[in-house]
Design a protein around this motif. Structure first.
Motif, PDB file in Angstrom:
ATOM      1  N   ASN A  73       2.716  15.392 -13.621  1.00  0.00           N
ATOM      2  CA  ASN A  73       2.525  13.946 -13.762  1.00  0.00           C
ATOM      3  C   ASN A  73       3.635  13.267 -14.563  1.00  0.00           C
ATOM      4  N   ARG A  74       4.310  14.008 -15.431  1.00  0.00           N
ATOM      5  CA  ARG A  74       5.322  13.407 -16.295  1.00  0.00           C
ATOM      6  C   ARG A  74       6.744  13.779 -15.884  1.00  0.00           C
TER       7      ARG A  74
ATOM      8  N   LEU B  26       1.362   5.039  -8.549  1.00  0.00           N
ATOM      9  CA  LEU B  26       2.133   4.710  -9.748  1.00  0.00           C
ATOM     10  C   LEU B  26       3.632   4.881  -9.510  1.00  0.00           C
ATOM     11  N   TYR B  27       4.020   6.061  -9.091  1.00  0.00           N
ATOM     12  CA  TYR B  27       5.446   6.339  -8.895  1.00  0.00           C
ATOM     13  C   TYR B  27       6.013   5.535  -7.719  1.00  0.00           C
TER      14      TYR B  27
ATOM     15  N   LEU C 257       4.771  13.825  -3.001  1.00  0.00           N
ATOM     16  CA  LEU C 257       5.316  14.099  -4.326  1.00  0.00           C
ATOM     17  C   LEU C 257       5.306  15.582  -4.636  1.00  0.00           C
ATOM     18  N   THR C 258       4.346  16.286  -4.088  1.00  0.00           N
ATOM     19  CA  THR C 258       4.212  17.724  -4.348  1.00  0.00           C
ATOM     20  C   THR C 258       3.361  18.334  -3.235  1.00  0.00           C
ATOM     21  N   ASN C 259       3.245  19.653  -3.202  1.00  0.00           N
ATOM     22  CA  ASN C 259       2.308  20.355  -2.326  1.00  0.00           C
ATOM     23  C   ASN C 259       2.427  19.936  -0.864  1.00  0.00           C
ATOM     24  N   ALA C 260       3.546  20.254  -0.250  1.00  0.00           N
ATOM     25  CA  ALA C 260       3.697  20.020   1.190  1.00  0.00           C
ATOM     26  C   ALA C 260       2.942  21.119   1.938  1.00  0.00           C
ATOM     27  N   GLY C 261       1.628  20.988   1.957  1.00  0.00           N
ATOM     28  CA  GLY C 261       0.764  22.024   2.499  1.00  0.00           C
ATOM     29  C   GLY C 261       0.535  21.906   3.994  1.00  0.00           C
ATOM     30  N   SER C 262      -0.655  22.337   4.438  1.00  0.00           N
ATOM     31  CA  SER C 262      -0.923  22.448   5.869  1.00  0.00           C
ATOM     32  C   SER C 262      -0.923  21.096   6.576  1.00  0.00           C
TER      33      SER C 262
END
Length: 382
Positions: free
Chosen positions: A60-61, A90-91, A35-40
């Motif tokens: 979150n919203r 949730l999503y 959903l977010t933060n495509a990190g290491s």
């Protein structure tokens, strides 16, 4: 079988690393959405050969992300959707229903009695969780303790399956050459008795208890903390106040992959564990305790306040694991006992193979088969 994994983020964390390890061993055709933060960890998953899509949620919203996720699920023609961590559960469950996929599995990685994923629980969090849970088919608990908590929350027992976290046991085998290399790199004296702590540096991990315990112990006992998090500066200040500045090392974030060796890169977690003489976990509320299983696989004695994974061992297989209340005096006493005993490095206890990642992957495939309607889709070896 085509499976889409949806996770809240892919920075370094226990759930994120566990997903990457599972993907390597699952005989299914898998994709990942973060959903977010495509990190290491996302970069590592891509390097392993699995596609990762970053949904780019702003918070979150961010409700417009929901139809985007549903369209992605529908276009992928997935047999099952597997969600990980609270926001993704949730999503992901709602989006899967919108896309017409009813075979939805969620893994609960970090549910304690008073917190979830390091955040305090509330009636609102619980109500929203249960509302989303009804949109899925099965909830996977990483330990029987988590399964019992889910049931107390109101999740029906028939919708709960326990699939424990897993490790690649051989990768954590004690390496004497790595011990010498890492100690030299971190300026740890050869004669030091090194007590490790592994995990996110957050209040819930209670590494402050470990530092207060170390302040009561002889000066040859050094603490090595592996991880990063919001409490790092506070722990550094505490070490200074306790006069431990020279006896505490902050190793930072360590990947499970070895990028070190003699090339000068940062050591991975297996090498850091080889540099230790004991592993301590003062956290009073763990969902599994993966780091302790990895420590045992490296032949370390471990001292813990909460570890469902160790509790799942047969009684005779816990010789290297010592329960200890989460307070400085108790931890100081237990660690001093280990230091004075001068225990030799032992091979990994056979019980750690109970948590082999291949076994966990096989169990998870059986969960998928139980929720996918009709004949079991063809399994494609990776």
């Amino acid at each position: 079988m085509r499976v889409l994994h949806i996770i809240t983020g892919l920075g370094v964390g226990g759930a994120e690393l566990q997903l990457r390890l599972l993907l390597r061993h699952m005989p299914a055709d898998c994709d990942v959405v973060t959903l977010t933060n495509a990190g290491s960890v996302a970069r590592g998953i891509v390097a392993d050969g699995t596609q990762v899509t970053d949904l780019g949620m702003s918070g979150n919203r961010d409700l417009p992300a929901l139809p985007r996720l549903a369209r992605l699920i529908k276009a992928g023609r997935y047999d099952a959707v597997h969600t990980h961590l609270y926001r993704a559960c949730l999503y992901g469950r709602v989006a899967a229903r919108m896309a017409g996929v009813r075979a939805v599995v969620a893994t609960e990685h970090s549910l304690g009695d008073t917190q979830m994923e390091g955040r305090p629980l509330s009636a609102g969090v619980r109500a929203l969780y249960l509302a989303g849970e009804r949109l899925g088919r099965m909830t996977v608990a990483v330990s029987p303790a988590v399964g019992q908590r889910l049931h107390r929350w109101g999740v029906p027992r028939q919708r709960i399956r326990v699939v424990p976290n897993g490790i690649d046991v051989e990768r954590f085998r004690y390496d004497p050459a790595a011990r010498v290399r890492v100690r030299r790199r971190l300026e740890l004296p050869d004669a030091a008795f090194v007590v490790g702590g592994v995990g996110r540096l957050t209040g819930g991990k209670r590494f402050d208890v470990l530092l207060h315990a170390a302040a009561q112990l002889p000066e040859d006992i050094v603490v090595l903390l592996v991880g990063t998090g919001p409490q790092e500066e506070e722990l550094r200040r505490l070490a200074d106040r306790l006069g431990l500045a020279r006896r505490v090392r902050f190793a930072g974030e360590a990947a499970h992959e070895e990028s070190g060796g003699d090339g000068g890169g940062a050591p991975g977690l297996p090498s850091l564990l080889s540099a230790m003489d004991a592993l301590a976990s003062p956290s009073p509320e763990e969902a599994f305790g993966l780091a302790l299983v990895e420590g045992l696989a490296c032949g370390l004695p471990v001292v813990y306040a909460s570890c469902p994974a160790v509790d799942g061992f047969p009684a005779g297989a816990r010789a290297d694991a010592t329960y200890c209340p989460s307070d400085p005096d108790s931890f100081a006493q237990a660690l001093y006992g280990l230091r004075t005993a001068l225990l030799p490095r032992r091979p990994a206890p056979a019980a750690v193979r109970h948590y082999s990642i291949t076994r966990s992957a096989e169990q998870l495939m059986r969960v998928y088969a139980s929720v996918v309607p009709g004949p079991t889709p063809e399994v494609n070896p990776r």
